[in-house]
Design an enzyme around this catalytic site. Structure first.
Site, PDB file in Angstrom:
ATOM      1  NE  ARG A  60      -4.279  -1.495   0.928  1.00 26.49           N
ATOM      2  CZ  ARG A  60      -5.022  -1.991   1.523  1.00 26.49           C
ATOM      3  NH1 ARG A  60      -4.860  -2.204   2.929  1.00 26.49           N
ATOM      4  NH2 ARG A  60      -6.045  -2.928   1.132  1.00 26.49           N
ATOM      5  CE  LYS A 115     -22.470 -12.558   6.391  1.00 24.15           C
ATOM      6  NZ  LYS A 115     -22.304 -11.565   7.061  1.00 24.15           N
ATOM      7  N   GLY A 162     -11.195  -7.059  -1.283  1.00 25.54           N
ATOM      8  CA  GLY A 162      -9.942  -7.067  -0.307  1.00 25.54           C
ATOM      9  C   GLY A 162      -9.458  -8.619  -0.140  1.00 25.54           C
ATOM     10  N   GLY A 211     -15.324  -2.602  -0.603  1.00 20.48           N
ATOM     11  CA  GLY A 211     -16.496  -2.129  -0.488  1.00 20.48           C
ATOM     12  C   GLY A 211     -16.617  -1.017  -1.733  1.00 20.48           C
TER      13      GLY A 211
HETATM   14  P1  ADP Z   1     -13.933 -10.054  -1.194  1.00 22.44           P
HETATM   15  O1  ADP Z   1     -12.894  -9.467   0.152  1.00 22.44           O
HETATM   16  O2  ADP Z   1     -12.838 -10.566  -2.264  1.00 22.44           O
HETATM   17  O3  ADP Z   1     -14.914  -9.357  -1.810  1.00 22.44           O
HETATM   18  P2  ADP Z   1     -15.644 -11.741   0.601  1.00 22.44           P
HETATM   19  O4  ADP Z   1     -14.986 -10.729   1.678  1.00 22.44           O
HETATM   20  O5  ADP Z   1     -17.071 -11.570   0.200  1.00 22.44           O
HETATM   21  O6  ADP Z   1     -14.536 -11.529  -0.692  1.00 22.44           O
HETATM   22  O7  ADP Z   1     -15.457 -13.401   0.711  1.00 22.44           O
HETATM   23  C1  ADP Z   1     -14.188 -13.856   1.131  1.00 22.44           C
HETATM   24  C2  ADP Z   1     -14.256 -15.096   2.056  1.00 22.44           C
HETATM   25  O8  ADP Z   1     -15.262 -15.775   1.659  1.00 22.44           O
HETATM   26  C3  ADP Z   1     -13.001 -15.554   2.210  1.00 22.44           C
HETATM   27  O9  ADP Z   1     -12.453 -15.564   3.491  1.00 22.44           O
HETATM   28  C4  ADP Z   1     -13.329 -17.071   1.831  1.00 22.44           C
HETATM   29  O10 ADP Z   1     -12.940 -17.989   2.926  1.00 22.44           O
HETATM   30  C5  ADP Z   1     -14.959 -17.145   2.253  1.00 22.44           C
HETATM   31  N1  ADP Z   1     -15.271 -18.325   1.374  1.00 22.44           N
HETATM   32  C6  ADP Z   1     -15.430 -18.422  -0.045  1.00 22.44           C
HETATM   33  N2  ADP Z   1     -15.888 -19.650  -0.100  1.00 22.44           N
HETATM   34  C7  ADP Z   1     -16.550 -19.911   0.565  1.00 22.44           C
HETATM   35  C8  ADP Z   1     -17.260 -21.333   1.095  1.00 22.44           C
HETATM   36  N3  ADP Z   1     -17.797 -22.182   0.089  1.00 22.44           N
HETATM   37  N4  ADP Z   1     -17.585 -21.395   2.514  1.00 22.44           N
HETATM   38  C9  ADP Z   1     -17.203 -20.449   3.341  1.00 22.44           C
HETATM   39  N5  ADP Z   1     -16.442 -19.526   2.990  1.00 22.44           N
HETATM   40  C10 ADP Z   1     -16.079 -19.328   1.906  1.00 22.44           C
HETATM   41 MG    MG Z   2     -13.675  -9.655   2.133  1.00 25.52          MG
END
Ligand code: ADP
Ligand code: MG
Length: 399
Positions: A44, A181, A335, A358
């Site tokens: 960063r 989610k 992230g 976000g």
């Molecule tokens: P980003 O930060 O890239 O937007 P998210 O915060 O939405 O992504 O999600 C990332 C998390 O989702 C990771 O910690 C990963 O372990 C979890 N994850 C992905 N697939 C699964 C799954 N099938 N079951 C539980 N956790 C999951």
């Molecule tokens: Mg995340």
């Protein structure tokens, strides 16, 4: 691109000017040998250098402000900026670094009095912290109301890449979504469904979509309050690809942590009760890869599985490789997604790697962010510098 946000060039002569730069120096920390925190990864800081150097090279005095971690308005010594200040001064000597903005409750409360203290003694303001622009925090909102302001290089790169996504990129345009989610991302997916040709969905998120089609997801989490939203999206006419096979592991009795080498089985169709689906399977990866590689543009947000555990990292790796191999315009963000591609050594393989999780989702969903609207007000083209007489231009500053 003309989004009415000024660039560094628009700030005019910089010799002798004092510039406040809101950067994102929120580096990961780890305990050092003497017990004091040290920087685990300085990316960063290095990513903020182009903006800082550009200003310094033109004779500006630069003060950098950032938050670090989540001190929640209290002074937390472990989250002091000292290690960041040391590292930055090695890279660009002579730059000031303010203390952690979030030590003061005024930052997150968007308190104008805190904002006024921040801008004291400064002539110009630069926002280079895209990842904070979806938050109406003082360091992002207040300075452009009183100082001529511009976007730094990192923020400009984000705006240009995401504008290309929002204004309809080359088709076929595929959106790949994963991660934790549905609730966090459904609004963004809905907005994208209007311009995308295809949605490819993996990660924990896919389980709720599968449940909406009455597929069994074993002991995986289904977001009951999102089932209807998933059904609506599935029925909206856009092509949606969901996992055909899933890799799952038996639920650990008592909720303890999984062994380093857990038992893993792949299931087509329903995953039985007692099994946790934690990654997409090889058949799904192959189908997803094909769709991604033949796309003219791709937006990817969200890992395909629990990539933090080697046994469930393969799906995310396959998708990262496919997006990297896609000859079209590719944007990757989130992230955890960024952590995953960095860990895989693929960070440099995409058209654009977005630093704001976000912020990216919200910009794509709403077309604007509070911090960007604020920055527009400070565009030297239509805001007058403090103390200067009004010239009949649309002023934003209280007289
Ligand atoms: P980003 O930060 O890239 O937007 P998210 O915060 O939405 O992504 O999600 C990332 C998390 O989702 C990771 O910690 C990963 O372990 C979890 N994850 C992905 N697939 C699964 C799954 N099938 N079951 C539980 N956790 C999951
Ligand atoms: Mg995340």
């Amino acid at each position: 691109m003309d989004d009415d946000i000024a660039d560094l060039e628009d700030l005019g002569p910089l010799e002798g000017k004092s510039v406040l730069v809101r950067a994102d120096l929120n580096v990961p920390l780890r305990p050092g040998e003497s017990g004091t925190p040290e920087i685990a990864d300085d990316f960063r800081i290095t990513e903020s250098l182009p903006t800082i150097r550009w200003l310094v090279d033109r004779g500006a005095r630069v003060t950098v402000a950032s938050h670090l971690g989540r001190p929640k308005g209290r002074i937390v010594p472990e989250l002091a900026m000292a290690p960041v200040r040391r590292r930055l001064s090695e890279l660009v000597p002579g730059v000031q670094v303010l203390e952690n903005l979030r030590f003061d409750p005024g930052e997150e409360a968007n308190d104008p009095a805190f904002g006024a203290r921040l801008v004291e003694g400064h002539d110009l303001y630069v926002n280079d912290a895209f990842g904070t622009c979806h938050r109406a925090h003082a360091s992002v909102m207040y300075p452009p109301t009183v100082l001529p302001s511009a976007a730094g290089r990192l923020l400009r790169a984000e705006l240009d890449a995401l504008d290309a996504i929002m204004s309809g990129p080359p088709r076929p345009f595929t959106v790949v979504a994963g991660g934790a989610k549905v609730k966090d991302k459904i609004g963004t997916l809905r907005a994208l469904a209007a311009s995308a040709d295809r949605l490819v969905i993996g990660g924990a998120m896919a389980l709720t979509f599968l449940a909406a089609q009455s597929r069994g997801v074993g002991s995986g989490t289904v977001e009951a309050d999102q089932l209807e939203a998933c059904r609506v999206l599935l029925g909206s006419g856009i092509a949606v690809d969901l996992p055909s096979d899933l890799l799952a592991t038996p639920v650990v009795a008592g909720g303890g942590s999984r062994p380093a080498a857990p038992e893993v089985r792949s299931f087509f169709d329903d995953v039985p009760e007692g099994w946790l689906p934690l990654d997409i399977g090889p058949d799904t990866s192959t189908r997803f890869r094909q769709e991604i590689e033949r796309s003219a543009s791709v937006l990817w947000n969200g890992p395909m599985g629990v990539f933090e555990e080697p046994a469930f990292a393969e799906g995310t790796r396959e998708i990262a490789l496919a997006v990297a191999a896609c000859p079209g315009f590719t944007v990757v963000g989130g992230g955890d997604t960024v952590s995953a591609v960095r860990a895989m050594g693929l960070a440099g393989s995409f058209g654009h790697l977005s630093t704001g999780g976000g912020a990216m989702l919200e910009l794509v969903q709403n077309g604007d962010l509070p911090g960007l609207a604020a920055l527009r007000q400070g565009n030297p083209r239509h805001s007058r510098p403090p103390g200067a007489p009004a010239e009949g231009a649309v002023g934003t500053q209280a007289v």
